[in-house]
Design a protein around this motif. Structure first.
Motif, PDB file in Angstrom:
ATOM      1  N   ARG A  21      16.402  54.836-102.811  1.00 26.01           N
ATOM      2  CA  ARG A  21      16.282  56.258-103.114  1.00 26.01           C
ATOM      3  C   ARG A  21      15.933  57.018-101.836  1.00 26.01           C
ATOM      4  NH1 ARG A  21      12.922  56.450-108.877  1.00 26.01           N
ATOM      5  NH2 ARG A  21      14.454  55.270-110.112  1.00 26.01           N
ATOM      6  N   ARG A  71      15.031  60.099-101.124  1.00 23.01           N
ATOM      7  CA  ARG A  71      13.839  60.948-101.107  1.00 23.01           C
ATOM      8  C   ARG A  71      12.566  60.104-101.103  1.00 23.01           C
ATOM      9  NH1 ARG A  71      14.417  66.205-101.825  1.00 23.01           N
ATOM     10  NH2 ARG A  71      12.425  66.482-102.860  1.00 23.01           N
ATOM     11  N   ALA A  72      12.617  58.951-101.732  1.00 27.48           N
ATOM     12  CA  ALA A  72      11.475  58.038-101.654  1.00 27.48           C
ATOM     13  C   ALA A  72      11.319  57.510-100.229  1.00 27.48           C
ATOM     14  CB  ALA A  72      11.656  56.883-102.637  1.00 27.48           C
ATOM     15  N   GLN A 108       7.884  64.849-102.569  1.00 30.98           N
ATOM     16  CA  GLN A 108       9.010  63.921-102.627  1.00 30.98           C
ATOM     17  C   GLN A 108       8.649  62.575-103.244  1.00 30.98           C
ATOM     18  OE1 GLN A 108       9.334  64.615 -98.586  1.00 30.98           O
ATOM     19  NE2 GLN A 108      10.596  66.436 -98.866  1.00 30.98           N
ATOM     20  N   GLU A 113      10.004  60.797-106.590  1.00 34.40           N
ATOM     21  CA  GLU A 113      11.115  59.851-106.695  1.00 34.40           C
ATOM     22  C   GLU A 113      10.622  58.440-106.997  1.00 34.40           C
ATOM     23  OE1 GLU A 113      14.633  59.845-106.324  1.00 34.40           O
ATOM     24  OE2 GLU A 113      14.335  61.953-106.805  1.00 34.40           O
ATOM     25  N   TRP A 123      21.692  61.339 -99.768  1.00 34.53           N
ATOM     26  CA  TRP A 123      20.659  62.374 -99.743  1.00 34.53           C
ATOM     27  C   TRP A 123      21.242  63.779 -99.795  1.00 34.53           C
ATOM     28  CZ3 TRP A 123      17.554  64.207 -94.980  1.00 34.53           C
ATOM     29  CH2 TRP A 123      16.509  65.016 -95.399  1.00 34.53           C
ATOM     30  N   LYS A 138      22.427  65.244-103.205  1.00 37.01           N
ATOM     31  CA  LYS A 138      21.479  65.490-104.292  1.00 37.01           C
ATOM     32  C   LYS A 138      20.682  66.748-103.993  1.00 37.01           C
ATOM     33  CE  LYS A 138      20.749  60.731-105.820  1.00 37.01           C
ATOM     34  NZ  LYS A 138      19.743  59.690-106.092  1.00 37.01           N
ATOM     35  N   GLU A 175      17.714  69.476-104.259  1.00 30.58           N
ATOM     36  CA  GLU A 175      16.280  69.311-104.524  1.00 30.58           C
ATOM     37  C   GLU A 175      15.972  69.723-105.952  1.00 30.58           C
ATOM     38  OE1 GLU A 175      11.941  71.000-103.083  1.00 30.58           O
ATOM     39  OE2 GLU A 175      13.779  71.689-102.128  1.00 30.58           O
TER      40      GLU A 175
END
Length: 455
Positions: A86, A88-89, A165, A168, A448, A451, A453
């Motif tokens: 992921r 954002r993770a 963030q 996620e 990224w 997607k 926000e």
């Protein structure tokens, strides 16, 4: 020889909080990850994180405290990256990793200054000797460094982006982080409160940065639709409020805030899946949106109640705290005065009785915790007035966003807030420019940028 561990009544309360939250989150995780192949790895990382937090609480040695503090961050990083694909993770973990290392260096520097000043590594001895060296430059420097460490740990603006963030990550991670780990900044300052109180500069830094974070993050949270993102922004705001309370010397209020926030955020994140059901239930029940006149009635009733309590029992000693409690009581009374029907008078009466009971409970708990903490810091009237002004501004701007969204300056304010005040974008760019993440760059092109926000 002093022990490297120390358990006080305050620490026992915190350990009880950790036990309740830890059991709840582990139990939730056991069920939620029933179909996961790596459930064992997740639960081990979760247990290691909780154990590290416990070690922070009971530590009475500067080196042990610092090692446990670092361990919390490293274990949390494993939880954030439980799903490593992921983006954002990955971004949250990367930013959190860099900020954590920086804050740990600052904490080490603060502890070195304390050791040099008091010639002892034992925290209990340091606290008892603070009054003897209250004007020492080393002590002043240590207080400022501790304040900065707390600001970073509590995800205050502009270093808040990683906290947003982290949503996620799996829900139990969010619950653990927002209900427990992010509170460590406040706990650090509570443990070293005499050190912080010795430096007006450190308190001023906290009041300015945490106060502005309280207002801005609180307003930004009202523009979010995603429940987890909204909760994340509110955590940054609530942590700012707790740090402000500590900076003002309202330690018992900060401790009450810490407990209430921990339980609320743990419940909110673990129950976030039912948000849609609650929304539909409210719609089916014919929920009525309060108007400005309803707010006026609620504010008037709560002001009368608070004035009576203050006149007879002197329950409040701070203007900022008084305004905060006033707004809280008004929010509690508001639903009962929004709908007018035959049951309005009994409903308002019951609500007022309940509000009075809560005010009494709050006053009693505050007095008991003040005796437990055993610290009495003189109130800075200028700082108190500044914080009170911030609270009034937050309330006024929230009302403007809710009831006058079509006014020109309110529209511009909404756009600014909807973009998160543009602060995290700058922080992210600088972070990736100075210390790029190879794993994040590999994922960025694929996922990224596709997607948007979550709002």
């Amino acid at each position: 020889m002093l022990s490297v561990f120390l358990v006080t009544p305050l620490k026992l309360m915190l350990l009880g909080l950790i036990a309740i939250l830890g059991f709840t989150i582990v139990r939730y995780s056991w069920v939620a990850f029933a179909g996961e192949i790596d459930r064992g790895r997740f639960l081990r990382s979760l247990a290691m994180t909780i154990c590290s937090v416990i070690l922070v609480i009971i530590s009475n040695h500067l080196l042990l405290f610092w090692c446990a503090w670092v361990s919390v961050s490293l274990c949390l990083n494993r939880l954030i990256l439980f799903y490593p694909t992921r983006p954002r993770a990955q971004l949250a973990a990367h930013k959190k990793f860099l900020l954590a290392r920086f804050s740990e260096l600052l904490l080490a520097a603060a502890f070195m200054l304390l050791y040099v000043t008091f010639d002892t590594p034992y925290i209990g001895d340091i606290i008892t000797q603070v009054s003897l060296n209250s004007h020492s430059p080393e002590l002043q420097g240590a207080a400022i460094l501790l304040a900065i460490v707390a600001l970073i740990k509590c995800a205050q603006l502009p270093v808040h982006g990683w906290l947003i963030q982290v949503v996620e990550a799996p829900t139990p991670v969010s619950a653990l982080l927002h209900a427990g780990i992010v509170n460590l900044g406040g706990i650090l300052l509570l443990f070293f409160a005499p050190v912080l109180a010795s430096s007006s500069i450190a308190c001023g830094v906290l009041i300015v940065f945490a106060g502005l974070s309280t207002v801005i993050a609180g307003l930004v949270s009202t523009t979010r639709i995603s429940i987890k993102v909204k909760l994340a922004w509110s955590t940054s705001s609530q942590m700012g409020l707790m740090l402000v309370e500590i900076a003002l010397g309202l330690y018992e209020m900060a401790l009450l805030h810490l407990f209430a926030h921990s339980f609320y955020k743990a419940y909110s994140f673990l129950n976030s899946g039912n948000t849609v059901n609650h929304y539909l239930a409210a719609k089916l029940a014919g929920e009525v949106k309060p108007r400005v006149r309803h707010w006026s009635i609620a504010l008037t009733l709560s002001l009368i109640m608070l004035t009576f309590a203050q006149w007879h029992f002197a329950v409040m000693t701070s203007l900022a705290a008084t305004i905060l409690v006033w707004f809280a009581l008004s929010s509690l009374i508001l639903p009962s005065v929004t709908r007018w029907d035959r049951a309005s008078l009994p409903r308002i009466t019951i609500t007022l009785v309940f509000a009075a009971a809560l005010l009494t409970l709050y006053t009693s708990a505050k007095h008991a915790l003040a005796q437990l903490i055993g610290l009495d810091t003189p109130l800075n009237l200028i700082a108190d007035s500044f914080v009170a002004l911030l609270f009034v501004s937050l309330f006024a701007l929230s009302m403007a966003l809710q009831y006058w969204p079509h006014v020109g300056w309110v529209k511009r304010l909404f756009i600014y807030l909807n973009a998160g005040a543009y602060l995290d974008e700058w922080a992210t760019r600088l972070t990736l420019k100075w210390w790029p993440s190879q794993s994040l760059l590999e994922l960025q092109n694929a996922q990224w940028q596709t997607k948007p926000e979550a709002k």
